[in-house]
Design a protein around this motif. Structure first.
Motif, PDB file in Angstrom:
ATOM      1  N   MET A 218     -25.081  25.413  34.227  1.00  0.00           N
ATOM      2  CA  MET A 218     -24.952  26.906  33.553  1.00  0.00           C
ATOM      3  C   MET A 218     -26.085  27.487  33.451  1.00  0.00           C
ATOM      4  SD  MET A 218     -22.145  28.453  32.615  1.00  0.00           S
ATOM      5  CE  MET A 218     -21.385  29.596  31.288  1.00  0.00           C
ATOM      6  N   ALA A 219     -26.090  28.887  33.909  1.00  0.00           N
ATOM      7  CA  ALA A 219     -27.383  29.681  33.786  1.00  0.00           C
ATOM      8  C   ALA A 219     -27.466  30.284  32.377  1.00  0.00           C
ATOM      9  CB  ALA A 219     -27.268  30.645  34.701  1.00  0.00           C
TER      10      ALA A 219
ATOM     11  N   SER B  84     -21.407  24.670  27.802  1.00  0.00           N
ATOM     12  CA  SER B  84     -20.636  25.806  27.460  1.00  0.00           C
ATOM     13  C   SER B  84     -19.275  25.398  28.099  1.00  0.00           C
ATOM     14  CB  SER B  84     -21.210  27.178  28.252  1.00  0.00           C
ATOM     15  OG  SER B  84     -20.400  28.151  28.159  1.00  0.00           O
ATOM     16  N   ALA B  85     -18.305  26.201  27.294  1.00  0.00           N
ATOM     17  CA  ALA B  85     -16.911  26.247  27.512  1.00  0.00           C
ATOM     18  C   ALA B  85     -16.698  27.096  28.750  1.00  0.00           C
ATOM     19  CB  ALA B  85     -16.175  26.396  26.554  1.00  0.00           C
ATOM     20  N   ILE B  86     -15.696  27.004  29.438  1.00  0.00           N
ATOM     21  CA  ILE B  86     -15.272  27.935  30.291  1.00  0.00           C
ATOM     22  C   ILE B  86     -14.372  29.198  29.758  1.00  0.00           C
ATOM     23  CG2 ILE B  86     -13.454  28.638  32.164  1.00  0.00           C
ATOM     24  CD1 ILE B  86     -13.994  25.558  33.428  1.00  0.00           C
ATOM     25  N   TYR B  87     -15.101  30.277  29.971  1.00  0.00           N
ATOM     26  CA  TYR B  87     -14.475  31.452  29.134  1.00  0.00           C
ATOM     27  C   TYR B  87     -13.608  32.346  29.816  1.00  0.00           C
ATOM     28  CZ  TYR B  87     -18.739  30.497  26.444  1.00  0.00           C
ATOM     29  OH  TYR B  87     -19.731  29.805  25.641  1.00  0.00           O
ATOM     30  N   SER B  88     -12.735  32.810  29.280  1.00  0.00           N
ATOM     31  CA  SER B  88     -11.858  33.771  29.847  1.00  0.00           C
ATOM     32  C   SER B  88     -11.370  34.748  28.667  1.00  0.00           C
ATOM     33  CB  SER B  88     -10.485  33.324  30.300  1.00  0.00           C
ATOM     34  OG  SER B  88      -9.845  34.166  31.299  1.00  0.00           O
TER      35      SER B  88
ATOM     36  N   PHE C 291     -15.373  37.035  34.659  1.00  0.00           N
ATOM     37  CA  PHE C 291     -15.897  35.651  34.299  1.00  0.00           C
ATOM     38  C   PHE C 291     -15.401  34.578  35.048  1.00  0.00           C
ATOM     39  CE2 PHE C 291     -15.474  37.426  29.495  1.00  0.00           C
ATOM     40  CZ  PHE C 291     -16.594  36.759  29.249  1.00  0.00           C
ATOM     41  N   ALA C 292     -14.138  34.859  35.613  1.00  0.00           N
ATOM     42  CA  ALA C 292     -13.897  33.606  36.592  1.00  0.00           C
ATOM     43  C   ALA C 292     -14.909  33.448  37.867  1.00  0.00           C
ATOM     44  CB  ALA C 292     -12.306  34.076  37.237  1.00  0.00           C
ATOM     45  N   ALA C 293     -15.546  34.463  38.538  1.00  0.00           N
ATOM     46  CA  ALA C 293     -16.336  34.319  39.499  1.00  0.00           C
ATOM     47  C   ALA C 293     -17.658  33.677  39.050  1.00  0.00           C
ATOM     48  CB  ALA C 293     -16.622  35.738  40.096  1.00  0.00           C
ATOM     49  N   PHE C 294     -18.054  34.204  37.669  1.00  0.00           N
ATOM     50  CA  PHE C 294     -19.287  33.722  37.100  1.00  0.00           C
ATOM     51  C   PHE C 294     -19.174  31.984  36.905  1.00  0.00           C
ATOM     52  CE2 PHE C 294     -21.815  32.673  33.487  1.00  0.00           C
ATOM     53  CZ  PHE C 294     -23.162  33.218  33.999  1.00  0.00           C
ATOM     54  N   ASN C 295     -17.913  31.809  36.305  1.00  0.00           N
ATOM     55  CA  ASN C 295     -17.664  30.512  35.878  1.00  0.00           C
ATOM     56  C   ASN C 295     -17.784  29.573  37.116  1.00  0.00           C
ATOM     57  OD1 ASN C 295     -17.471  30.775  33.063  1.00  0.00           O
ATOM     58  ND2 ASN C 295     -15.550  31.351  33.210  1.00  0.00           N
ATOM     59  N   MET C 296     -17.024  29.944  38.275  1.00  0.00           N
ATOM     60  CA  MET C 296     -16.994  29.092  39.383  1.00  0.00           C
ATOM     61  C   MET C 296     -18.253  29.054  40.117  1.00  0.00           C
ATOM     62  SD  MET C 296     -15.003  27.503  41.536  1.00  0.00           S
ATOM     63  CE  MET C 296     -13.190  27.704  40.899  1.00  0.00           C
ATOM     64  N   GLN C 297     -19.293  29.993  40.095  1.00  0.00           N
ATOM     65  CA  GLN C 297     -20.321  30.129  40.695  1.00  0.00           C
ATOM     66  C   GLN C 297     -21.177  29.007  40.085  1.00  0.00           C
ATOM     67  OE1 GLN C 297     -21.530  34.033  40.352  1.00  0.00           O
ATOM     68  NE2 GLN C 297     -22.072  34.089  42.351  1.00  0.00           N
ATOM     69  N   ASN C 298     -21.150  28.859  38.544  1.00  0.00           N
ATOM     70  CA  ASN C 298     -21.933  27.747  37.921  1.00  0.00           C
ATOM     71  C   ASN C 298     -21.287  26.292  38.162  1.00  0.00           C
ATOM     72  OD1 ASN C 298     -24.038  29.065  35.911  1.00  0.00           O
ATOM     73  ND2 ASN C 298     -22.289  30.309  35.655  1.00  0.00           N
ATOM     74  N   LEU C 299     -20.070  26.448  38.247  1.00  0.00           N
ATOM     75  CA  LEU C 299     -19.377  25.143  38.576  1.00  0.00           C
ATOM     76  C   LEU C 299     -19.565  24.511  39.846  1.00  0.00           C
ATOM     77  CD1 LEU C 299     -15.812  25.930  37.119  1.00  0.00           C
ATOM     78  CD2 LEU C 299     -17.310  24.054  36.304  1.00  0.00           C
TER      79      LEU C 299
ATOM     80  N   SER D 151     -18.829  22.986  30.896  1.00  0.00           N
ATOM     81  CA  SER D 151     -17.530  21.766  31.224  1.00  0.00           C
ATOM     82  C   SER D 151     -16.525  22.260  32.216  1.00  0.00           C
ATOM     83  CB  SER D 151     -16.971  21.395  29.392  1.00  0.00           C
ATOM     84  OG  SER D 151     -15.828  20.907  29.594  1.00  0.00           O
ATOM     85  N   PRO D 152     -15.821  21.307  32.748  1.00  0.00           N
ATOM     86  CA  PRO D 152     -14.937  21.597  33.659  1.00  0.00           C
ATOM     87  C   PRO D 152     -13.588  21.708  32.968  1.00  0.00           C
ATOM     88  CG  PRO D 152     -15.552  19.298  34.075  1.00  0.00           C
ATOM     89  CD  PRO D 152     -16.410  19.937  33.053  1.00  0.00           C
ATOM     90  N   PHE D 153     -13.707  21.218  31.677  1.00  0.00           N
ATOM     91  CA  PHE D 153     -12.068  21.041  31.005  1.00  0.00           C
ATOM     92  C   PHE D 153     -12.221  22.054  29.922  1.00  0.00           C
ATOM     93  CE2 PHE D 153     -12.838  16.472  32.936  1.00  0.00           C
ATOM     94  CZ  PHE D 153     -12.075  16.863  33.776  1.00  0.00           C
TER      95      PHE D 153
END
Length: 493
Positions: free
Chosen positions: A216-217, A176-180, A202-210, A269-271
């Motif tokens: 990625m859940a 998955s991409a990072i979403y915002s 979104f930011a908190a969820f993405n950071m948790q998965n990273l 993905s981190p990028f």
């Protein structure tokens, strides 16, 4: 049009170095994760893959042109793009059809060819699931299926990054991409407030998965790439004729669980980055969140709808359990504090302590740290995090979604949450006010009961209640502190 894999071998290391140079921090310690990611791709010599893109679209006349142009503007253009329009009542088909046909694109990776097809499948009872499965049948022969929502605009290098990492490890079933959300075109105070809250969410969820090993859940359908081999394995293992099934309100969460259960990795993905469509009204945001939360509860709870078995111990659902327990705790602490505070003031037993300022101060510090992890943060994001009121009001909005989802689930009432979300996005429905009405009614009832209680009972309630709320609040504060000091390893969301 049939696309066949190229036999030319290419080295992807240069792409990884470009990614690291563009996004990685300069601190030596924080570059460790980036060097590891770069080395994986640098050492991998792979053949060019084939990517079939599927865009399920429903009434997307305002965004579909930008979505297609975003894909045609990628450094790695998908080999074919299928726009699958379903149940539409606007000009989505007409606008998308303007891009139909072959396209020759020249990028930094060289000359590329793709073709855009627009399919109007008319009335489709399976909605987005039906559109996705229709698209899968068209691209099953490709190496990867790129799923893109009809309102998602990706960074120009997003497909390139997703493909590079997917090809570096055959264990990866989806990335998955990072979403915002792009907040620049948003107008109106309420809309800006809601978008700021969703960006933080979104930011908190993405950071948790990273930070969980980039596991990625949920491979969100907004912008994710799937191995078609993994999708076929899912179909075989679960005796399905299609990858996506209509038994779940959250088709992407269920498929992510199935991919993981089939032995593949689900990564973020981190990028790669993509801006998704946000909800700008209370009713539309409420309908979306209730649908998502309700669907997640069905996956967490055994034996629900159709063949959705419910897998409470599945590793991809641990984060969901933490979220629900956290929301329950937030609701209990806030309501209990308001009740105990009102009760103490009513009998003159209230004594202020400076210690009470620590939990909100810790919450602000944590919100500020999340805000500063956003790659494209704005002044509005910082103010949302730094001022107590916006984040607190948004928490109450989220609590209302949590309560409505669990109430609807426990009532066993069958509701088409997809239809309710579509209705809300068109401005219909008013059930999002129900939690506020019930909260006010409950507080009034408790106030009446409090007044008729004898003084001894009132004192006993306060004597027992304050320590319980205090202990839970201390534990919550400790958890926030541990999140605050946790290293983010250089990730940005």
């Amino acid at each position: 049009m049939t696309t066949t894999p190229s036999t030319t071998l290419v080295r992807r290391g240069a792409l990884a170095r470009t990614a690291v140079e563009q996004f990685a921090p300069t601190e030596p310690i924080e570059r460790e994760i980036d060097r590891e990611f770069e080395s994986v791709l640098d050492d991998a010599i792979v053949g060019r893959s084939t990517i079939g893109c599927v865009i399920p679209a429903y009434n997307e006349e305002e965004s579909i042109a930008d979505v297609i142009e975003s894909l045609l503007g990628q450094t790695r253009v998908p080999d074919v793009i299928h726009v699958v329009v379903n149940n539409t009542s606007d000009k989505t088909v007409k606008i998308a059809s303007q891009y139909s046909g072959p396209h020759e694109v020249v990028t930094e990776l060289g000359e590329q060819f793709t073709e855009v097809f627009v399919h109007d499948i008319g009335k489709n009872p399976d909605k987005k699931v039906g559109a996705l499965n229709y698209g899968f049948a068209l691209v099953e022969g490709y190496d990867y299926l790129l799923g893109v929502d009809g309102d998602t605009i990706a960074d120009p290098k997003a497909v390139e990054y997703l493909e590079s990492e997917a090809m570096s490890d055959t264990r990866i079933g989806g990335i998955s991409a990072i979403y915002s959300i792009d907040d620049r075109p948003i107008k109106g105070a309420i809309a800006k407030f809601l978008i700021s809250g969703q960006r933080t969410q979104f930011a908190a969820f993405n950071m948790q998965n990273l930070l969980r090993g980039r596991n990625m859940a949920v491979l969100g359908g907004q912008f994710s790439i799937f191995s078609t081999a993994a999708l076929r394995d899912v179909m075989v293992q679960n005796h399905q004729s299609t990858p996506w099934v209509k038994d779940s309100e959250v088709e992407d969460s269920l498929l992510s669980l199935q991919i993981k259960s089939a032995g593949y990795l689900t990564k973020i993905s981190p990028f790669a980055r993509a801006d998704v469509g946000g909800m700008t009204t209370l009713r539309s945001y409420d309908a979306q969140q209730v649908k998502w939360t309700y669907g997640a509860i069905e996956l967490m709870w055994p034996g629900q709808r159709g063949d959705t078995k419910g897998q409470p111990l599945h590793p991809n659902l641990r984060l969901r359990w933490f979220e629900n327990v956290g929301m329950l705790t937030n609701f209990f602490v806030r309501v209990s504090f308001l009740v105990l505070l009102a009760g103490s003031l009513s009998i003159g037993a209230f004594v202020f302590s400076p210690w009470w300022l620590i939990p909100p101060a810790m919450a602000v510090a944590l919100n500020m740290r999340i805000a500063f992890t956003m790659k494209d943060r704005t002044a509005r994001d910082v103010l949302f995090a730094g001022l107590v009121a916006p984040a607190e009001v948004f928490m109450w909005v989220r609590i209302s979604h949590f309560l409505r989802s669990w109430t609807r689930f426990l009532s066993r009432k069958k509701v088409d949450n997809w239809a309710m979300q579509a209705k809300a996005e068109k401005g219909g429905g008013s059930t999002y006010w129900v939690p506020l009405v019930l909260l006010i009614a409950s507080l009034v009832a408790m106030a009446v009961i409090w007044v008729v209680l004898p003084p001894v009972a009132q004192s006993t309630i306060l004597w027992v209640g304050w320590p319980i709320v205090g202990v839970i609040t201390v534990l919550q504060t400790l958890m926030m502190f541990f999140k605050l000091i946790r290293r983010h390893q250089g990730f940005q969301v």
